[in-house]
Design an enzyme around this catalytic site. Structure first.
Site, PDB file in Angstrom:
ATOM      1  N   ASP A  46      31.876  31.282  47.158  1.00  0.00           N
ATOM      2  CA  ASP A  46      31.046  30.371  47.957  1.00  0.00           C
ATOM      3  C   ASP A  46      29.754  31.078  48.375  1.00  0.00           C
ATOM      4  O   ASP A  46      28.868  30.466  48.975  1.00  0.00           O
ATOM      5  CB  ASP A  46      31.810  29.774  49.148  1.00  0.00           C
ATOM      6  CG  ASP A  46      32.342  30.818  50.123  1.00  0.00           C
ATOM      7  OD1 ASP A  46      32.200  32.017  49.854  1.00  0.00           O
ATOM      8  OD2 ASP A  46      32.906  30.411  51.166  1.00  0.00           O
ATOM      9  N   SER A  47      29.630  32.362  48.009  1.00  0.00           N
ATOM     10  CA  SER A  47      28.351  33.077  48.159  1.00  0.00           C
ATOM     11  C   SER A  47      27.260  32.367  47.360  1.00  0.00           C
ATOM     12  O   SER A  47      26.072  32.624  47.561  1.00  0.00           O
ATOM     13  CB  SER A  47      28.488  34.533  47.684  1.00  0.00           C
ATOM     14  OG  SER A  47      29.080  34.591  46.407  1.00  0.00           O
ATOM     15  N   ASP A  85      36.430  29.919  44.822  1.00  0.00           N
ATOM     16  CA  ASP A  85      36.540  29.965  46.279  1.00  0.00           C
ATOM     17  C   ASP A  85      36.794  28.575  46.846  1.00  0.00           C
ATOM     18  O   ASP A  85      36.171  27.600  46.410  1.00  0.00           O
ATOM     19  CB  ASP A  85      35.207  30.458  46.871  1.00  0.00           C
ATOM     20  CG  ASP A  85      35.357  31.772  47.600  1.00  0.00           C
ATOM     21  OD1 ASP A  85      36.478  32.096  48.033  1.00  0.00           O
ATOM     22  OD2 ASP A  85      34.340  32.475  47.724  1.00  0.00           O
ATOM     23  N   LYS A 115      40.678  31.060  45.955  1.00  0.00           N
ATOM     24  CA  LYS A 115      40.652  32.108  46.992  1.00  0.00           C
ATOM     25  C   LYS A 115      40.475  31.442  48.356  1.00  0.00           C
ATOM     26  O   LYS A 115      39.695  30.502  48.498  1.00  0.00           O
ATOM     27  CB  LYS A 115      39.522  33.112  46.744  1.00  0.00           C
ATOM     28  CG  LYS A 115      39.422  34.187  47.844  1.00  0.00           C
ATOM     29  CD  LYS A 115      38.535  35.348  47.464  1.00  0.00           C
ATOM     30  CE  LYS A 115      37.058  35.089  47.598  1.00  0.00           C
ATOM     31  NZ  LYS A 115      36.612  34.735  48.964  1.00  0.00           N
ATOM     32  N   GLU A 117      40.097  32.400  52.652  1.00  0.00           N
ATOM     33  CA  GLU A 117      39.837  33.420  53.673  1.00  0.00           C
ATOM     34  C   GLU A 117      40.836  33.289  54.822  1.00  0.00           C
ATOM     35  O   GLU A 117      41.101  32.181  55.289  1.00  0.00           O
ATOM     36  CB  GLU A 117      38.407  33.277  54.213  1.00  0.00           C
ATOM     37  CG  GLU A 117      37.358  33.573  53.153  1.00  0.00           C
ATOM     38  CD  GLU A 117      35.927  33.528  53.701  1.00  0.00           C
ATOM     39  OE1 GLU A 117      35.737  33.480  54.934  1.00  0.00           O
ATOM     40  OE2 GLU A 117      35.002  33.553  52.876  1.00  0.00           O
ATOM     41  N   GLU A 184      37.486  42.906  52.617  1.00  0.00           N
ATOM     42  CA  GLU A 184      36.022  42.988  52.755  1.00  0.00           C
ATOM     43  C   GLU A 184      35.626  43.644  54.080  1.00  0.00           C
ATOM     44  O   GLU A 184      36.163  43.306  55.148  1.00  0.00           O
ATOM     45  CB  GLU A 184      35.398  41.580  52.676  1.00  0.00           C
ATOM     46  CG  GLU A 184      33.875  41.626  52.859  1.00  0.00           C
ATOM     47  CD  GLU A 184      33.154  40.359  52.430  1.00  0.00           C
ATOM     48  OE1 GLU A 184      33.794  39.412  51.931  1.00  0.00           O
ATOM     49  OE2 GLU A 184      31.919  40.327  52.612  1.00  0.00           O
TER      50      GLU A 184
HETATM   51  O1  KIV Z   1      31.910  34.342  48.071  1.00  0.00           O
HETATM   52  C1  KIV Z   1      32.011  35.469  47.565  1.00  0.00           C
HETATM   53  O2  KIV Z   1      31.227  35.859  46.699  1.00  0.00           O
HETATM   54  C2  KIV Z   1      33.087  36.335  48.040  1.00  0.00           C
HETATM   55  C3  KIV Z   1      33.113  37.754  47.581  1.00  0.00           C
HETATM   56  C4  KIV Z   1      31.919  38.504  47.984  1.00  0.00           C
HETATM   57  C5  KIV Z   1      34.373  38.439  47.905  1.00  0.00           C
HETATM   58  O3  KIV Z   1      33.915  35.907  48.787  1.00  0.00           O
END
Ligand code: KIV
Length: 267
Positions: A46-47, A85, A115, A117, A184
């Site tokens: 989600d980055s 994510d 993924k 969090e 992280e």
């Molecule tokens: O969103 C993302 O890119 C991440 C990684 C940096 C672990 O969660």
């Protein structure tokens, strides 16, 4: 030609001490390049909201965004294992919507895993999604979706009490059935302790060298994101000035009438 990766590879790699390489990717051309280079796992993070869409944080990213980018990544037919994510608000409100959204990232996006969090607080959610046979990767420590609770992007697990809480979170994520976990922004000694204790692989970002693998954001390692460069990032290229120079040359050619040439024209 490298073989397509599965969850089984990551357990074997941890057992054999082979490091797991992970990078983010959000589109078709970048995925083709990093997959051909031999990356083990691709995270459609989600980055994307920060490095591609230009938001200040990941909170505005939607399920629609994640499905769109995961589909673009999957069109490159990567041999790497692709994890998508789950964006903010796609899994926090109730288990039913968490299951549905995880399913959509697999069914419509084409990802092999998702993924999430959080630690103890999302253990039930991880268990509910793994019960649908969707592999889940955990993510603890500096969790960007918790930006406002943490009071900024700060290293987590520094004092004894915070460190114990993170160990408890890591155990809960593993017990809930996650196949791997991102650590992280935590002290390297704590990451080493968690890595030794867990049977699932740990993937570090700002967590030192003792994790079972490492993940970084592709824009950061290629020097494409000038806004912010965290201490834990190593830049392997400086592409922004190279792109800037190419574009300046194009502008000069068009303005000066030296592009297009005859070889670029149809007769
Ligand atoms: O969103 C993302 O890119 C991440 C990684 C940096 C672990 O969660």
């Amino acid at each position: 030609m490298h073989k397509a990766k599965t969850v089984l590879d990551f357990h074997r790699m941890k057992a054999e001490g082979e490091k797991i390489t992970v990078l983010t990717s959000y589109d078709f051309p970048m995925t083709g390049v990093i997959d051909a280079a031999g990356i083990d796992m691709i995270l459609v993070g989600d980055s994307v909201g920060v490095v591609v869409a230009g938001f200040d944080n990941t909170l505005p990213v939607t399920m629609e965004d994640m499905i769109y980018h995961t589909r673009a990544v999957m069109r490159a037919r990567p041999k790497a294992f692709v994890v998508a994510d789950m964006p903010f608000l796609s899994y926090q409100t109730d288990l039913k919507s968490a299951r549905l959204n995880a399913g959509l990232l697999v069914k419509e996006g084409g990802a092999a895993a998702v993924k999430i969090e959080g630690g103890v607080n999302v253990a039930e959610t991880i268990a509910a999604i793994t019960a649908m046979d969707i592999p889940v990767m955990g993510h603890i420590g500096l969790t960007p979706q918790s930006l406002h609770r943490m009071g900024g992007y700060k290293v987590q697990g520094k004092g004894d009490a915070q460190a114990e809480k993170l160990v408890e979170d890591a155990r809960a994520v593993e017990a809930a059935g996650a196949f791997a976990i991102v650590l992280e922004g935590i002290p390297m000694g704590l990451a080493q302790r968690i890595t030794a204790e867990l049977t699932i692989p740990t993937i570090g970002i700002g967590a030192g060298p003792h994790c079972d693998g490492q993940v970084l954001v592709i824009h950061d390692i290629l020097g494409l994101c000038s806004k912010y460069s965290p201490k834990f990032v190593k830049r392997y290229a400086e592409l922004a000035p190279i792109i800037g120079e190419a574009v300046a040359n194009y502008i000069a050619d068009v303005k000066g009438g030296t592009f297009p040439e005859e070889r670029h024209c149809f007769k």
